[in-house]
Scaffold this motif. Structure first.
Motif, PDB file in Angstrom:
ATOM      1  N   ASP A  84       0.809  -1.213   0.000  1.00  0.00           N
ATOM      2  CA  ASP A  84       0.000   0.000   0.000  1.00  0.00           C
ATOM      3  C   ASP A  84       0.852   1.277   0.000  1.00  0.00           C
ATOM      4  O   ASP A  84       0.312   2.377   0.010  1.00  0.00           O
ATOM      5  CB  ASP A  84      -0.943   0.002   1.203  1.00  0.00           C
ATOM      6  CG  ASP A  84      -0.200  -0.085   2.522  1.00  0.00           C
ATOM      7  OD1 ASP A  84       0.913  -0.645   2.548  1.00  0.00           O
ATOM      8  OD2 ASP A  84      -0.739   0.398   3.535  1.00  0.00           O
ATOM      9  N   LEU A  85       2.178   1.140  -0.038  1.00  0.00           N
ATOM     10  CA  LEU A  85       3.081   2.293  -0.035  1.00  0.00           C
ATOM     11  C   LEU A  85       3.696   2.501  -1.412  1.00  0.00           C
ATOM     12  O   LEU A  85       3.745   1.588  -2.229  1.00  0.00           O
ATOM     13  CB  LEU A  85       4.188   2.099   1.003  1.00  0.00           C
ATOM     14  CG  LEU A  85       3.723   1.970   2.449  1.00  0.00           C
ATOM     15  CD1 LEU A  85       4.892   1.633   3.349  1.00  0.00           C
ATOM     16  CD2 LEU A  85       3.052   3.250   2.901  1.00  0.00           C
ATOM     17  N   SER A  86       4.191   3.703  -1.645  1.00  0.00           N
ATOM     18  CA  SER A  86       4.817   3.997  -2.933  1.00  0.00           C
ATOM     19  C   SER A  86       6.284   3.583  -2.930  1.00  0.00           C
ATOM     20  O   SER A  86       6.897   3.417  -1.876  1.00  0.00           O
ATOM     21  CB  SER A  86       4.687   5.488  -3.247  1.00  0.00           C
ATOM     22  OG  SER A  86       5.312   6.243  -2.243  1.00  0.00           O
ATOM     23  N   SER A  87       6.843   3.423  -4.112  1.00  0.00           N
ATOM     24  CA  SER A  87       8.258   3.081  -4.255  1.00  0.00           C
ATOM     25  C   SER A  87       9.117   4.172  -3.641  1.00  0.00           C
ATOM     26  O   SER A  87       8.747   5.339  -3.637  1.00  0.00           O
ATOM     27  CB  SER A  87       8.626   2.949  -5.738  1.00  0.00           C
ATOM     28  OG  SER A  87       7.946   1.881  -6.317  1.00  0.00           O
ATOM     29  N   GLY A  88      10.262   3.770  -3.124  1.00  0.00           N
ATOM     30  CA  GLY A  88      11.186   4.750  -2.565  1.00  0.00           C
ATOM     31  C   GLY A  88      11.992   4.192  -1.425  1.00  0.00           C
ATOM     32  O   GLY A  88      11.925   3.001  -1.103  1.00  0.00           O
ATOM     33  N   MET A  89      12.761   5.064  -0.789  1.00  0.00           N
ATOM     34  CA  MET A  89      13.628   4.703   0.326  1.00  0.00           C
ATOM     35  C   MET A  89      12.850   4.843   1.630  1.00  0.00           C
ATOM     36  O   MET A  89      12.103   5.810   1.820  1.00  0.00           O
ATOM     37  CB  MET A  89      14.848   5.632   0.346  1.00  0.00           C
ATOM     38  CG  MET A  89      15.892   5.261   1.334  1.00  0.00           C
ATOM     39  SD  MET A  89      16.853   3.825   0.864  1.00  0.00           S
ATOM     40  CE  MET A  89      17.715   4.450  -0.559  1.00  0.00           C
ATOM     41  N   TYR A  90      13.032   3.874   2.522  1.00  0.00           N
ATOM     42  CA  TYR A  90      12.409   3.901   3.836  1.00  0.00           C
ATOM     43  C   TYR A  90      13.480   3.614   4.886  1.00  0.00           C
ATOM     44  O   TYR A  90      14.516   3.014   4.585  1.00  0.00           O
ATOM     45  CB  TYR A  90      11.290   2.857   3.929  1.00  0.00           C
ATOM     46  CG  TYR A  90      10.093   3.228   3.088  1.00  0.00           C
ATOM     47  CD1 TYR A  90       9.045   3.960   3.628  1.00  0.00           C
ATOM     48  CD2 TYR A  90      10.030   2.879   1.744  1.00  0.00           C
ATOM     49  CE1 TYR A  90       7.956   4.322   2.848  1.00  0.00           C
ATOM     50  CE2 TYR A  90       8.954   3.245   0.961  1.00  0.00           C
ATOM     51  CZ  TYR A  90       7.917   3.961   1.519  1.00  0.00           C
ATOM     52  OH  TYR A  90       6.854   4.325   0.745  1.00  0.00           O
ATOM     53  N   LEU A  91      13.234   4.046   6.107  1.00  0.00           N
ATOM     54  CA  LEU A  91      14.128   3.786   7.226  1.00  0.00           C
ATOM     55  C   LEU A  91      13.440   2.851   8.204  1.00  0.00           C
ATOM     56  O   LEU A  91      12.262   3.053   8.536  1.00  0.00           O
ATOM     57  CB  LEU A  91      14.490   5.084   7.944  1.00  0.00           C
ATOM     58  CG  LEU A  91      15.200   6.141   7.113  1.00  0.00           C
ATOM     59  CD1 LEU A  91      15.335   7.424   7.917  1.00  0.00           C
ATOM     60  CD2 LEU A  91      16.565   5.639   6.682  1.00  0.00           C
ATOM     61  N   ILE A  92      14.168   1.843   8.652  1.00  0.00           N
ATOM     62  CA  ILE A  92      13.645   0.926   9.658  1.00  0.00           C
ATOM     63  C   ILE A  92      14.438   1.172  10.935  1.00  0.00           C
ATOM     64  O   ILE A  92      15.664   1.048  10.939  1.00  0.00           O
ATOM     65  CB  ILE A  92      13.788  -0.532   9.219  1.00  0.00           C
ATOM     66  CG1 ILE A  92      12.990  -0.764   7.946  1.00  0.00           C
ATOM     67  CG2 ILE A  92      13.328  -1.469  10.330  1.00  0.00           C
ATOM     68  CD1 ILE A  92      13.151  -2.132   7.367  1.00  0.00           C
ATOM     69  N   ARG A  93      13.746   1.534  12.007  1.00  0.00           N
ATOM     70  CA  ARG A  93      14.409   1.801  13.283  1.00  0.00           C
ATOM     71  C   ARG A  93      13.959   0.773  14.308  1.00  0.00           C
ATOM     72  O   ARG A  93      12.773   0.579  14.531  1.00  0.00           O
ATOM     73  CB  ARG A  93      14.088   3.199  13.786  1.00  0.00           C
ATOM     74  CG  ARG A  93      14.615   3.414  15.211  1.00  0.00           C
ATOM     75  CD  ARG A  93      14.442   4.816  15.657  1.00  0.00           C
ATOM     76  NE  ARG A  93      15.583   5.540  15.098  1.00  0.00           N
ATOM     77  CZ  ARG A  93      15.723   6.843  15.144  1.00  0.00           C
ATOM     78  NH1 ARG A  93      14.787   7.584  15.688  1.00  0.00           N
ATOM     79  NH2 ARG A  93      16.786   7.419  14.633  1.00  0.00           N
ATOM     80  N   MET A  94      14.954   0.098  14.916  1.00  0.00           N
ATOM     81  CA  MET A  94      14.689  -0.848  15.988  1.00  0.00           C
ATOM     82  C   MET A  94      15.216  -0.253  17.282  1.00  0.00           C
ATOM     83  O   MET A  94      16.352   0.211  17.343  1.00  0.00           O
ATOM     84  CB  MET A  94      15.386  -2.178  15.747  1.00  0.00           C
ATOM     85  CG  MET A  94      15.182  -3.145  16.886  1.00  0.00           C
ATOM     86  SD  MET A  94      16.335  -4.516  16.817  1.00  0.00           S
ATOM     87  CE  MET A  94      15.956  -5.316  18.356  1.00  0.00           C
ATOM     88  N   THR A  95      14.370  -0.256  18.315  1.00  0.00           N
ATOM     89  CA  THR A  95      14.769   0.192  19.636  1.00  0.00           C
ATOM     90  C   THR A  95      14.486  -0.941  20.610  1.00  0.00           C
ATOM     91  O   THR A  95      13.381  -1.486  20.629  1.00  0.00           O
ATOM     92  CB  THR A  95      13.980   1.446  20.055  1.00  0.00           C
ATOM     93  OG1 THR A  95      14.137   2.431  19.047  1.00  0.00           O
ATOM     94  CG2 THR A  95      14.456   1.987  21.376  1.00  0.00           C
ATOM     95  N   ALA A  96      15.502  -1.317  21.400  1.00  0.00           N
ATOM     96  CA  ALA A  96      15.364  -2.357  22.421  1.00  0.00           C
ATOM     97  C   ALA A  96      16.148  -1.902  23.649  1.00  0.00           C
ATOM     98  O   ALA A  96      17.375  -1.888  23.622  1.00  0.00           O
ATOM     99  CB  ALA A  96      15.887  -3.695  21.926  1.00  0.00           C
ATOM    100  N   GLY A  97      15.425  -1.474  24.680  1.00  0.00           N
ATOM    101  CA  GLY A  97      16.112  -0.941  25.854  1.00  0.00           C
ATOM    102  C   GLY A  97      16.866   0.323  25.478  1.00  0.00           C
ATOM    103  O   GLY A  97      16.297   1.257  24.923  1.00  0.00           O
ATOM    104  N   ASP A  98      18.183   0.349  25.723  1.00  0.00           N
ATOM    105  CA  ASP A  98      18.984   1.518  25.383  1.00  0.00           C
ATOM    106  C   ASP A  98      19.685   1.382  24.030  1.00  0.00           C
ATOM    107  O   ASP A  98      20.475   2.217  23.637  1.00  0.00           O
ATOM    108  CB  ASP A  98      20.011   1.814  26.479  1.00  0.00           C
ATOM    109  CG  ASP A  98      20.944   0.643  26.728  1.00  0.00           C
ATOM    110  OD1 ASP A  98      20.731  -0.435  26.150  1.00  0.00           O
ATOM    111  OD2 ASP A  98      21.898   0.815  27.512  1.00  0.00           O
ATOM    112  N   PHE A  99      19.372   0.314  23.289  1.00  0.00           N
ATOM    113  CA  PHE A  99      19.957   0.070  21.967  1.00  0.00           C
ATOM    114  C   PHE A  99      19.024   0.605  20.886  1.00  0.00           C
ATOM    115  O   PHE A  99      17.816   0.383  20.920  1.00  0.00           O
ATOM    116  CB  PHE A  99      20.173  -1.433  21.754  1.00  0.00           C
ATOM    117  CG  PHE A  99      20.589  -1.789  20.361  1.00  0.00           C
ATOM    118  CD1 PHE A  99      21.904  -1.662  19.953  1.00  0.00           C
ATOM    119  CD2 PHE A  99      19.657  -2.247  19.437  1.00  0.00           C
ATOM    120  CE1 PHE A  99      22.285  -1.990  18.659  1.00  0.00           C
ATOM    121  CE2 PHE A  99      20.026  -2.579  18.146  1.00  0.00           C
ATOM    122  CZ  PHE A  99      21.346  -2.452  17.759  1.00  0.00           C
TER     123      PHE A  99
END
Length: 76
Positions: free
Chosen positions: A51-66
């Motif tokens: 359902d999203l358009s083509s392009g660059m995306y950022l994936i951010r993972m947060t776990a505790g202080d990481f």
């Protein structure tokens, strides 16, 4: 590059509240893939971006202080 689904893997070294969020390049939240307390182990989550358009995306993972951020390219 992927079209339109991909699997994102991550490892959790200690029990933590984990959040995996996808953002577009303008910083808008496109999807929340994980938002829960997770036990130690290796995990994967599927993301269907049809359902999203083509392009660059950022994936951010947060776990505790990481925190980790990676770029991913959606090509349709």
């Amino acid at each position: 590059p992927f079209n339109p689904t991909t699997t994102i893997g991550y490892a959790v070294p200690k029990t933590s509240d984990v959040k995996v969020v996808v953002y577009d390049m303008l910083g808008r939240e496109a999807a929340v893939l994980v938002n829960s307390s997770v036990e130690v182990g290796n995990y994967s989550v599927n993301w269907n971006a049809s359902d999203l358009s083509s392009g660059m995306y950022l994936i951010r993972m947060t776990a505790g202080d990481f925190t980790s951020t990676q770029k991913i390219m959606l090509v349709k």
